[in-house]
Write a protein that holds these residues in place. Structure first.
Motif, PDB file in Angstrom:
ATOM      1  N   PRO A  33       0.902  -1.378  -0.096  1.00 41.41           N
ATOM      2  CA  PRO A  33       0.051   0.092  -0.031  1.00 41.41           C
ATOM      3  C   PRO A  33       0.788   1.362   0.140  1.00 41.41           C
ATOM      4  CG  PRO A  33      -0.872  -1.597   1.633  1.00 41.41           C
ATOM      5  CD  PRO A  33       0.633  -2.091   1.169  1.00 41.41           C
ATOM      6  N   TYR A  34       2.096   1.250   0.656  1.00 38.40           N
ATOM      7  CA  TYR A  34       2.737   2.285   0.699  1.00 38.40           C
ATOM      8  C   TYR A  34       3.354   2.755  -0.507  1.00 38.40           C
ATOM      9  CZ  TYR A  34       1.740   1.539   5.687  1.00 38.40           C
ATOM     10  OH  TYR A  34       0.955   1.701   6.770  1.00 38.40           O
ATOM     11  N   VAL A  35       4.013   1.707  -1.328  1.00 38.95           N
ATOM     12  CA  VAL A  35       4.506   1.909  -2.663  1.00 38.95           C
ATOM     13  C   VAL A  35       3.460   2.326  -3.638  1.00 38.95           C
ATOM     14  CG1 VAL A  35       5.578   0.668  -4.585  1.00 38.95           C
ATOM     15  CG2 VAL A  35       6.216   0.024  -2.086  1.00 38.95           C
ATOM     16  N   VAL A  36       2.344   1.701  -3.669  1.00 35.76           N
ATOM     17  CA  VAL A  36       1.312   2.232  -4.599  1.00 35.76           C
ATOM     18  C   VAL A  36       0.819   3.736  -4.162  1.00 35.76           C
ATOM     19  CG1 VAL A  36      -0.672   1.225  -3.494  1.00 35.76           C
ATOM     20  CG2 VAL A  36      -0.441   1.578  -5.926  1.00 35.76           C
ATOM     21  N   ASP A  37       0.556   3.917  -2.714  1.00 38.20           N
ATOM     22  CA  ASP A  37       0.400   5.366  -2.501  1.00 38.20           C
ATOM     23  C   ASP A  37       1.167   6.382  -3.120  1.00 38.20           C
ATOM     24  OD1 ASP A  37      -1.571   6.845  -0.389  1.00 38.20           O
ATOM     25  OD2 ASP A  37       0.716   7.571  -0.072  1.00 38.20           O
ATOM     26  N   TYR A  38       2.570   6.135  -2.873  1.00 37.14           N
ATOM     27  CA  TYR A  38       3.499   7.039  -3.236  1.00 37.14           C
ATOM     28  C   TYR A  38       3.339   7.268  -4.988  1.00 37.14           C
ATOM     29  CZ  TYR A  38       7.743  10.015  -3.362  1.00 37.14           C
ATOM     30  OH  TYR A  38       8.642  10.924  -3.591  1.00 37.14           O
ATOM     31  N   LEU A  39       3.191   5.962  -5.524  1.00 37.53           N
ATOM     32  CA  LEU A  39       3.332   6.242  -7.052  1.00 37.53           C
ATOM     33  C   LEU A  39       2.038   7.044  -7.453  1.00 37.53           C
ATOM     34  CD1 LEU A  39       4.674   2.706  -8.067  1.00 37.53           C
ATOM     35  CD2 LEU A  39       5.973   5.021  -8.066  1.00 37.53           C
ATOM     36  N   HIS A  40       1.084   6.796  -6.719  1.00 39.47           N
ATOM     37  CA  HIS A  40      -0.408   7.349  -7.173  1.00 39.47           C
ATOM     38  C   HIS A  40      -0.216   8.768  -6.921  1.00 39.47           C
ATOM     39  CE1 HIS A  40      -4.651   8.253  -6.755  1.00 39.47           C
ATOM     40  NE2 HIS A  40      -4.612   7.591  -8.052  1.00 39.47           N
ATOM     41  N   ARG A  41       0.214   9.048  -5.786  1.00 31.63           N
ATOM     42  CA  ARG A  41       0.290  10.553  -5.583  1.00 31.63           C
ATOM     43  C   ARG A  41       1.272  11.440  -6.562  1.00 31.63           C
ATOM     44  NH1 ARG A  41       2.649  11.654  -0.228  1.00 31.63           N
ATOM     45  NH2 ARG A  41       3.310   9.614   0.078  1.00 31.63           N
ATOM     46  N   LEU A  42       2.362  10.583  -6.960  1.00 33.16           N
ATOM     47  CA  LEU A  42       3.128  11.082  -7.793  1.00 33.16           C
ATOM     48  C   LEU A  42       2.653  11.431  -8.991  1.00 33.16           C
ATOM     49  CD1 LEU A  42       6.071  11.994  -8.746  1.00 33.16           C
ATOM     50  CD2 LEU A  42       6.797   9.551  -9.292  1.00 33.16           C
ATOM     51  N   PHE A  43       1.957  10.410  -9.831  1.00 34.39           N
ATOM     52  CA  PHE A  43       1.421  10.605 -10.971  1.00 34.39           C
ATOM     53  C   PHE A  43       0.129  11.261 -11.190  1.00 34.39           C
ATOM     54  CE2 PHE A  43       3.779   6.437 -11.331  1.00 34.39           C
ATOM     55  CZ  PHE A  43       5.018   7.077 -11.895  1.00 34.39           C
ATOM     56  N   ARG A  44      -0.727  11.248 -10.158  1.00 31.58           N
ATOM     57  CA  ARG A  44      -1.959  11.959 -10.073  1.00 31.58           C
ATOM     58  C   ARG A  44      -2.015  13.452 -10.644  1.00 31.58           C
ATOM     59  NH1 ARG A  44      -4.322  11.149  -4.510  1.00 31.58           N
ATOM     60  NH2 ARG A  44      -3.073  12.954  -4.121  1.00 31.58           N
ATOM     61  N   GLY A  45      -2.856  13.802 -11.456  1.00 26.84           N
ATOM     62  CA  GLY A  45      -2.692  15.089 -11.898  1.00 26.84           C
ATOM     63  C   GLY A  45      -1.641  15.426 -13.024  1.00 26.84           C
ATOM     64  N   THR A  46      -1.076  14.415 -13.478  1.00 24.98           N
ATOM     65  CA  THR A  46      -0.249  14.493 -14.529  1.00 24.98           C
ATOM     66  C   THR A  46      -0.342  13.930 -15.714  1.00 24.98           C
ATOM     67  OG1 THR A  46       1.364  12.366 -14.082  1.00 24.98           O
ATOM     68  CG2 THR A  46       1.725  14.679 -12.984  1.00 24.98           C
ATOM     69  N   ASP A  47       0.198  13.781 -16.914  1.00 28.38           N
ATOM     70  CA  ASP A  47      -0.312  12.876 -17.927  1.00 28.38           C
ATOM     71  C   ASP A  47       0.485  11.545 -18.082  1.00 28.38           C
ATOM     72  OD1 ASP A  47      -1.849  14.735 -19.279  1.00 28.38           O
ATOM     73  OD2 ASP A  47      -0.488  15.895 -19.783  1.00 28.38           O
TER      74      ASP A  47
END
Length: 518
Positions: free
Chosen positions: A222-236
């Motif tokens: 969950p912590y890995v996917v949480d960081y990745l999702h926050r990083l890519f959210r709002g980008t292309d």
């Protein structure tokens, strides 16, 4: 030529094509047959989780998409295979994924032969340095009855840093000097801006393909996917995770939700084909084989290679898993030819081939990949085999839906046994015969455990057939397996070998199973 059909050049070419597609490599373009429209869905600008058991085609779809993107120059697709980094701890495994992304972005290596650093190249350098920095930790391990899973959060960091509580009655307390974690959190916005600037005007979209995500330790996922999702959210940039459903944890609650939620944050795509819709699965797998046969020989009739019962036997022997289906098909041809049977495939040789990809290999996968669940999984499976084949003498069993609610941990073990392809679901909701109250989920043992050699006195539940009330034959009459019994088995310390249990059941070479005779 019909009597020597299995020796034809067309069949040999098909066997070679299938063998070449067994292992998926990032630098090759695998043969991908898109019968369900999954490739088109995967191509959408959405964050997605691609679910499927081993051999269901997750890597094949991702790598084929990667090769198509490179050929068409759109979109930019970045592939990160977790198998190569699965032994890393946290947060190093996350740092490696980030490096895999930023190293492949435009301007990642600077301009003018690297004389000037770009934001992307600076990030790559800093992440490489961060990866090599030591992570100091004090570790204490104690027995506990606490069954909550998850990582406590460092104050204000949003990242795990104080303790780890692992399920199955074990607690590990870890006190981190969380410099790496704090660094990643402080620079999240910098990474996001560098990502945007790197692709702006160059690529309309970027797809980040993270394959075999389930190989990351489950409590850390969950912590890995949480960081990745926050990083890519709002980008292309769009995250595409390939994983196995019941060996994946996408979120935890630690005062706040950490991770992602299906249908809210990420879209789900499932590649799994089950015995619950047997005819659909049977049709899908044979259509896939037929399309592969036409790759080199457009008029090849693959269906003609099977006798009347063999096609269904191949689907049953494969558990509905495409790679197993193809493996067994190829090996069945070789075994049949060695036995002098060169006309058509029969169930006998299909089940002989299935025995080569048997439960023994699947049990080995449990030991290699299930982590701290491996002992409990092995014990419950051994108890299931004892219950079905020695006590009840039937190949299918029922689990009460209410029982599953009462014993969620043991029900989760059954779901993992499905992911390891040792049992297969045949009905999500059925009644039971003999006046048994409630609703049940019905399962069958994998066919490799009892079909070759065939065991004396075992009733094969023929769920793929329909009675006069349009109900699967034998399912309602199957015995119900108590999850209270599963709980006791998982904690018993009684490590019976499944091989010994099966070998103790007498073989009967004369038994003929209806609609499975040669």
């Amino acid at each position: 030529m019909e009597g020597r059909m299995l020796l034809s050049q067309e069949v040999q070419a098909l066997k070679n094509l299938i063998r070449d597609s067994f292992r998926i490599r990032e630098n090759q373009d695998p043969v991908y047959v898109d019968l369900g429209g999954n490739l088109q869905r995967f191509s959408s600008a959405q964050h997605q989780v691609l679910f499927g058991r081993r051999g269901s085609g997750k890597s094949c779809l991702q790598v084929h998409f990667l090769r198509q993107a490179e050929s068409n120059k759109d979109p930019l697709a970045i592939y990160v295979g977790v198998d190569e980094i699965k032994r890393l701890g946290f947060p190093d495994v996350l740092i490696r994924i980030l490096l895999g992304v930023f190293q492949r972005l435009p301007k990642a290596h600077g301009r003018f032969f690297g004389v000037f650093d770009t934001p992307q190249s600076k990030i790559v350098k800093s992440l490489n340095k961060l990866l090599d920095d030591p992570e100091s930790a004090d570790v204490n391990q104690t027995d506990t009855s606490d069954r909550e899973a998850g990582l406590a959060l460092s104050p204000g960091s949003g990242a795990p840093g104080v303790d780890v509580r692992e399920r199955r009655g074990r607690e590990v307390v870890m006190s981190f000097k969380s410099a790496k974690l704090d660094y990643l959190e402080r620079h999240l916005q910098d990474y996001k801006e560098a990502l945007r600037s790197s692709i702006k005007g160059v690529w309309p979209t970027v797809f980040i393909l993270v394959d075999d995500f389930y190989l990351i330790k489950k409590d850390l996922q969950p912590y890995v996917v949480d960081y990745l999702h926050r990083l890519f959210r709002g980008t292309d940039a769009y995250l595409k995770l390939g994983t196995i459903r019941h060996r994946t944890q996408l979120r935890v609650h630690e005062g706040q939700t950490i991770g992602v939620e299906l249908a809210q944050d990420v879209e789900e795509i499932s590649l799994d084909k089950t015995f619950e819709t047997f005819e659909d699965t049977n049709s899908y797998l044979h259509s896939m084989l037929s399309e592969m046969g036409k790759v080199g020989h457009e008029r090849m009739d693959v269906a003609a290679l099977f006798n009347s019962d063999a096609a269904r036997a191949l689907t049953l022997a494969s558990g509905g898993v495409p790679r197993d289906f193809l493996n067994i098909f190829v090996d069945a041809i070789d075994i049949s030819v060695r036995a002098g049977r060169t006309g058509r495939l029969t169930p006998t040789y299909i089940y002989k081939a299935a025995a080569q990809h048997s439960y023994r290999n699947k049990l080995a996968n449990i030991q290699e990949e299930a982590g701290y669940d491996s002992e409990a999984l092995s014990r419950v499976y051994a108890d299931l085999v004892t219950f079905c084949l020695k006590e009840k003498r039937k190949t299918a069993f029922l689990v009460g839906i209410e029982d599953a609610r009462k014993y969620p941990d043991q029900n989760e073990l059954l779901q993992q046994l499905m992911d390891f392809k040792l049992i297969h679901i045949i009905s999500q909701n059925t009644s039971a015969a003999s006046g048994r109250q409630g609703r049940f989920v019905a399962y069958t043992l994998d066919f490799s455990i009892f079909m070759e050699p065939r065991r004396r006195g075992i009733e094969i539940v023929e769920f793929w057939k329909i009675d006069d009330k349009r109900r699967p034959i034998g399912v309602r009459e199957s015995p119900d397996y108590s999850l209270e019994r599963a709980a006791a088995a998982s904690l018993s310390g009684n490590d019976l070998r499944v091989e010994d249990i099966v070998d103790s059941i007498e073989v009967d070479v004369d038994v003929v199973v209806p609609e499975m005779a040669d």
